[in-house]
Write an enzyme that holds these catalytic residues in place. Structure first.
Site, mmCIF file in Angstrom:
data_model
loop_
_atom_site.group_PDB
_atom_site.id
_atom_site.type_symbol
_atom_site.label_atom_id
_atom_site.label_comp_id
_atom_site.label_asym_id
_atom_site.label_seq_id
_atom_site.Cartn_x
_atom_site.Cartn_y
_atom_site.Cartn_z
ATOM 1 N N ASP A 52 6.283 -41.291 63.890
ATOM 2 C CA ASP A 52 7.457 -40.406 64.463
ATOM 3 C C ASP A 52 8.054 -41.286 65.591
ATOM 4 O O ASP A 52 7.312 -41.429 66.535
ATOM 5 C CB ASP A 52 7.213 -38.894 64.741
ATOM 6 C CG ASP A 52 8.356 -38.364 65.541
ATOM 7 O OD1 ASP A 52 9.045 -37.714 64.547
ATOM 8 O OD2 ASP A 52 8.464 -38.446 66.775
ATOM 9 N N TYR A 57 13.564 -43.150 72.528
ATOM 10 C CA TYR A 57 12.359 -43.888 72.724
ATOM 11 C C TYR A 57 12.477 -45.262 73.431
ATOM 12 O O TYR A 57 11.518 -45.746 74.199
ATOM 13 C CB TYR A 57 11.279 -43.446 72.154
ATOM 14 C CG TYR A 57 10.965 -42.206 71.553
ATOM 15 C CD1 TYR A 57 11.830 -40.999 72.221
ATOM 16 C CD2 TYR A 57 10.233 -41.610 70.573
ATOM 17 C CE1 TYR A 57 11.212 -39.734 71.607
ATOM 18 C CE2 TYR A 57 9.905 -40.665 70.073
ATOM 19 C CZ TYR A 57 10.534 -39.309 70.619
ATOM 20 O OH TYR A 57 10.502 -38.041 70.310
ATOM 21 N N LYS A 82 15.336 -40.626 65.098
ATOM 22 C CA LYS A 82 16.350 -39.625 65.556
ATOM 23 C C LYS A 82 17.381 -39.983 66.231
ATOM 24 O O LYS A 82 17.472 -41.273 66.899
ATOM 25 C CB LYS A 82 15.823 -38.774 66.677
ATOM 26 C CG LYS A 82 14.183 -37.991 66.212
ATOM 27 C CD LYS A 82 13.688 -37.321 66.985
ATOM 28 C CE LYS A 82 11.977 -37.021 66.768
ATOM 29 N NZ LYS A 82 11.148 -37.954 67.154
ATOM 30 N N HIS A 113 18.306 -35.283 67.109
ATOM 31 C CA HIS A 113 17.394 -35.342 68.145
ATOM 32 C C HIS A 113 17.578 -34.021 69.067
ATOM 33 O O HIS A 113 16.499 -33.138 69.330
ATOM 34 C CB HIS A 113 17.340 -36.469 69.021
ATOM 35 C CG HIS A 113 15.904 -36.545 69.858
ATOM 36 N ND1 HIS A 113 15.585 -37.671 69.965
ATOM 37 C CD2 HIS A 113 14.987 -35.840 70.118
ATOM 38 C CE1 HIS A 113 14.221 -37.864 70.725
ATOM 39 N NE2 HIS A 113 13.868 -36.647 70.871
#
Ligand code: A2P
Length: 314
Positions: A52, A57, A82, A113
């Site tokens: 994931d 990120y 996402k 997200h």
């Protein structure tokens, strides 16, 4: 105890492994390191089949590199990424950028997200609305059916999901939300199940607060099952037919996080009710208001707009 290989059939016809490796490093765009790449390779070689990640990120390139270096065929890996809130008005561009960074043939699930949209430079904006963004995601899936196998959302409540389902021709395959013993989300999970939407638990161990992994009763269960408190908690979440995506860069904990005991019904009941103890029922992720003082604005939206239960400090 053996490696958990449980999978769930999604509403798009694909199977999603119950356990994934989370890749959130705790800060936006944190420098993705060689260490992280090596831990992902290790996890894949030891049996993880689900990773994931997310554009925000800042680690998609590392994740893609690790998948390619792992030697595990792409077809055996379930990859989730996402859409960043800054790109709700630019879904196709954002998706193609993620594809380029990941360089992994296709994405198994592309998630919105957050329901909230931000402008490209990160300012709060009311448009597009979540249903409008969802329609752009559906258009993306229709344009690139081989590149995006499924769609889902994250941080949705019953309220925001109701709005989305009014316009959707594709029902989200998953809703990824904060879930752990202090926030079991029983009602939300029930609602999502009723709509054929699988719940994925983020921060399944509770992100910053030791109240879970150091709880005396959970430690007693760990002793009973000859495992760690983290394994007890994850076993409970998977016993509820939920997906978990614990993040760890520690090799020993990576292995713990995919190897669970089978919990007795009374222990599952205890964990189901864990949140009922005084002061226990709350969010732990800082961005969601899980701070000692609490707050009720998350990325520019109130809890009421999000459809979240109010956070109270007890
Ligand atoms: P580390 O990477 O050093 O293992 P969550 O996924 O719930 O947000 O939690 C992530 C945090 O929990 C990270 O700080 C991670 O640290 C830690 N963690 C992950 N797995 C375990 C485990 N099995 N036992 C204790 N802490 C863990």
């Amino acid at each position: 105890m053996s490696i958990c290989t449980k999978k769930y059939l999604l509403n798009n016809g694909f199977y999603m492994p119950a356990v994934g490796l989370g890749t959130w490093q705790g800060q936006v765009g944190s420098t993705a390191s060689k260490e992280m790449r090596d831990t992902i390779i290790y996890a894949l070689q030891k049996g993880y089949r689900h990773i994931d990640t997310a554009a925000v990120y800042g680690v998609e390139e590392i994740v893609g590199e690790a998948i390619r270096m792992s030697g595990v065929p792409r077809s055996e890996i379930f990859l989730v990424t996402k859409l960043h809130s800054t790109h709700h008005a630019h879904v196709e561009e954002a998706f193609l950028e993620s594809m380029k960074r990941l360089n992994c043939e296709y994405i198994d699930l592309y998630l919105m997200h957050w329901p909230q949209a931000l402008t490209l430079d990160g300012k709060h904006t009311k448009t597009p609305t979540p249903p409008e963004t969802w329609l752009s995601m559906e258009a993306l899936k229709k344009k690139y059916p081989d590149l995006v196998r499924g769609l889902g959302v994250s941080n949705f409540s019953e309220k925001t999901m109701e709005e989305l389902l009014k316009v959707a021709t594709i029902v989200p395959a998953t809703n990824q939300v904060e879930v752990h013993p202090m926030l079991p989300q029983h009602d939300l999970v029930k609602y999502m199940n009723a709509h054929g939407i699988l719940t994925t638990c983020y921060s399944p161990l509770g992100q910053y607060v030791p109240a879970i992994l150091k709880d005396a009763h959970i430690l007693e269960l760990a002793e009973k099952y000859n495992c760690t408190a983290a394994q007890v908690v994850l076993a409970w979440e998977v016993s509820r037919d939920l997906v978990v995506i614990p993040k760890s860069t520690n090799l020993d904990r990576i292995m713990q996080n995919i190897t669970y005991p089978e919990l007795a019904p009374e222990d599952i009941t205890f964990l189901n009710d864990f949140y009922k103890a005084p002061g226990m029922h709350r969010r732990l992720c800082q961005i969601n208001g899980g701070t000692p003082t609490g707050h009720d604005i998350v990325i520019g939206w109130t809890y009421e707009e999000l459809g979240w239960e109010p956070y109270t400090v007890e």
